[in-house]
Scaffold this active site. Structure first.
Site, PDB file in Angstrom:
ATOM      1  N   LYS A  65      53.252  32.854 119.200  1.00 35.72           N
ATOM      2  CA  LYS A  65      52.411  31.588 119.421  1.00 35.72           C
ATOM      3  C   LYS A  65      52.884  31.069 120.744  1.00 35.72           C
ATOM      4  O   LYS A  65      51.902  30.537 121.259  1.00 35.72           O
ATOM      5  CB  LYS A  65      52.683  30.651 118.136  1.00 35.72           C
ATOM      6  N   LYS A 117      57.491  22.452 128.573  1.00 38.06           N
ATOM      7  CA  LYS A 117      58.106  23.297 127.641  1.00 38.06           C
ATOM      8  C   LYS A 117      57.527  24.541 127.150  1.00 38.06           C
ATOM      9  O   LYS A 117      58.396  25.460 126.986  1.00 38.06           O
ATOM     10  CB  LYS A 117      57.813  22.387 126.444  1.00 38.06           C
ATOM     11  N   THR A 164      55.730  20.982 120.112  1.00 35.87           N
ATOM     12  CA  THR A 164      55.459  21.989 121.058  1.00 35.87           C
ATOM     13  C   THR A 164      53.780  22.525 120.882  1.00 35.87           C
ATOM     14  O   THR A 164      53.538  23.049 119.888  1.00 35.87           O
ATOM     15  CB  THR A 164      56.024  23.254 120.815  1.00 35.87           C
TER      16      THR A 164
END
Lengths: 293, 293, 293, 293
Positions: free
Chosen positions: C239, C170, C94
């Site tokens: 994040k 994602k 990711t």
């Protein structure tokens, strides 16, 4: 010179305003829920009124009440208005636009002129007759009210011929005040978390970009974490932010800063700061950042 | 008097600052990416430098560059710093706290004194030597820089002995500027949607609660929807808000007003206002409320 | 069947994915920063690699690394890519859209096919070969990768022929996860402050409007204030929210929910919840409302 | 079996609910402001009532009205309650917590049992007698109401012995619905601006993390920009968000997602989407990002 002036609401603001009218030579008939301020004004030459009906028997009525609910209950009473001899009511309270509309309609129904004239200024300014008066209403009515404004204020600002316009301006001014406080609260937290003394930041800002009473006064309170004694209590600040949000909702104006303010004030209330100055919203910014109280 | 002063970055701000140093009698060696400003300053008595190494051969270097990326590329170059004779670098750019930290470390590694001294003031103020200078660094270094600050600014404000403290103060000041603009944008939309002329509201506010250049200048731009020519372009405003948000993220300081600002500036960019003044964020508030452009 | 598959990154996810490839009969050459997972996989039939260059000598490389910084440092190394025999790199991490762009360019420069294939699913799902795989890249490359996806996942979802499209999907999925958690946090605080047990509210919701693993799993954690052990640590959530905000900034997409999330996660970190599950953002909502921990 | 059931409010929901009671064998006396639905129900065996007083002559009254204002005007009428023979009123409307409190007090004053029982489910679900019923009130009253709930719903959820608890749960559920829509709106804008088809993203999500009717149904509407016909009109969504914000204000629970929702719905109304489904909040997210309508 107008005839007798009825005056309703002798709180911290109203007593100074009524006194300013007395000093200017007006005959003032005063009413208040609690009797002490009435007696104090009477000692200075005002006529004490036992009922609101006596006040509304005067030609012109000025009212300075706390909030929508009080205005609605006391001076939008149908019987009172129906029996009034008054031909002009100058409502100087900070109220919602919704109430402003209902008040305008109720007075029109009973043939009473209605002017909105909320003010900028704290109690000492009111006592000195140096308020800034935000006025709106029919020009002829405003002309009638002008001598009263001249007695109570340093300047009258005109916003149009519909009373609610003055209420809008007042709501906008208070909204900007709240935004200034919150922005300093966030900036001071950022400063402190990065090793800069908030007082140093505020000193810089008020000496350069942001002179004037708001940044200077609230900036010091925010930077020094000095929220008491309360000059303007936090729940009143939340109420004023609510007036802006409600006005925005009714006119489809999103106010994202307003939403942030609302949450910050609620957070402060949830932590027991309801008796502090609305500058205590700075404690919320500090808590969010994990800074010590 | 210090010896020769190297000066890097002759943009709209830097050229006025370098010229202020010249006027104060300093020997100034100047470098710029494009040659025209170098020639212009040379005509006024500066020494043109062909390379950054020549600038860093001077005892003291002042730099005024656009952003982190430019600072990093031009003056944090390891070879440049390793070969420098300079013993003091005064970085006057508005940079991130992360860059401030890297710059401090890089200079320490090469034994070069490093001071941060970002400024408040637009190009005409820089040209007049009347900037407000926000300084931080070791006291001995600040003392060395003070004659330069005296030439370029009306006043030096000290924020501590770590360079990043001055950058923090500058970021805080710009954050407050952006907040003031957005708050006026929201208040003016609320006013207009409720029948109050934004210019009337701003006139009231700047004459009472909010005097000073920010509310007066940006208030007029917001109220009059006058976003061109750009005094400070909107993408720079977004960059500055980003500096505040990044500083907040690194020090765990939530900035809810900052998040609103970020979204508003992005909205403005998405609608093609990237060449306008950052006051054009007012167009976003208007669009959200369905008010005409 | 492809030839030898290089596999980089044997963390909690990667080890299960590499093992899935082994079980499907692939020859897998594995590398990891720490040696233990390499030994464990070697015991199950994988070839241990001593260097990344050995991995990139394989025809196809799969990598599953923690974040942008690790990907950039380990597998975007110019020397590594220049010396690689590999003709396909399937990056399943990711990562940010910015990194996705740099990775695509770097691989193109060295003539290596590049596919992005981040996944949905926790470690046990990875170990079972039941991941959902979000894939994007050139169709021919995706076709080559499909047998690997079939070994590691229950289904492959295609988002286009540019790798960054899969990363976008994602990031969008994780953003929705974070939104769901925060919305339950707010709703549960509202419920509790008004006398409704959060568990009762979540039970209703998950049995009616919001079935599925996210509302059920995180709903229970939020309602029961059970934030440990961490299934997904809060800083990783911050994040991921940052990836969404950065993607939004680069494409001028304001994300107001994203700004709220960012502030809530920072607030949690500021209060020492960095080792807890990101469901601990519920503690922030409770604290804002003055509810007990 | 209870005796005759009075039923007030035969809107899209109420008519199905009243019909469910009829099908279960109850004697139902119906009233509605407009006569058509009364006639329709009478044709199916209900007793038409000419006045609300006739309805409140029944032993048990069920009401399903549109909003606070309607509830307050029709069924909190003092004369109506004072003259009522009814001993139980089951209020199934979605109302504010403030109204819930006033309603509880008004019924207590007149010795009428009062239960709140708002529902989850759209009109077809109501017609099928398959609602989820959120109930709160005194246990003995809930026991009396249970046969009615069994006729109208598939399941009854209990939230406590104070009516407002059920209203709180309903407000929380609607808040989560609105949050889910806005989060999909933001994620789909982010996706589209970065080259991912929103329908692809929603297909992935609803097949994996977010099954169930909300994400599937609203996800399709958001991704396909299909906001008409309205299943639930946008102003009703704004009203429900307002109920959550008001509940939060009264209980000092900040709801930052709620503030964002409020602004988004206002933005939609400001752009003329008041007749569309509340999924049209997605058009706001698109507009903010400069994406085409």
């Amino acid at each position: 010179m107008t005839g007798t002036i009825g005056f309703v609401g002798l709180g911290a603001m109203g007593r100074g305003m009524a006194d300013s009218l007395l000093r200017a030579g007006h005959v003032v008939r005063v009413w208040n829920r609690s009797p002490e301020p009435v007696a104090a004004l009477a000692a200075r030459g005002a006529e004490p009124a036992g009922t609101l009906a006596e006040v509304f028997a005067a030609d012109t009525v000025v009212s300075m009440l706390a909030d929508d609910e009080t205005v609605e209950r006391l001076v939008l009473d149908r019987a009172l208005l129906a029996g009034a001899a008054a031909t002009l009511h100058v409502n100087m309270a900070t109220v919602s636009l919704a109430l402003a509309g209902r008040a305008e309609a109720a007075h029109a129904e009973h043939g009473i002129g209605y002017v909105a004239a909320p003010v900028l200024g704290r109690p000492p300014v009111a006592a000195a007759g140096q308020l800034n008066i935000l006025a709106a209403g029919e020009p002829a009515l405003l002309a009638r009210a002008e001598p009263l404004f001249a007695a109570m204020g340093q300047r009258t600002w005109h916003f149009g011929d519909r009373p609610r316009q003055a209420n809008t301006a007042k709501i906008g001014a208070n909204f900007l005040l709240a935004c200034a406080i919150e922005s300093m609260a966030e900036a001071c937290s950022l400063a402190e978390a990065n090793g800069v003394r908030p007082t140093d930041l505020i000193e810089l800002l008020t000496a350069t970009l942001f002179p004037g009473p708001v940044y200077t006064g609230y900036g010091a309170m925010v930077a020094e974490r000095r929220y008491e004694p309360a000059g303007f209590r936090l729940p009143l600040g939340l109420k004023d932010v609510g007036l802006a949000l409600d006005a925005g909702a009714a006119s489809t104006v999103p106010l994202p800063f307003g939403g942030v303010l609302r949450d910050a004030f609620l957070d402060a209330l949830a932590h027991g700061d309801g008796d502090k100055d609305w500058a205590a919203v700075a404690a919320v910014a500090r808590r969010r950042a994990g800074l010590p109280d």
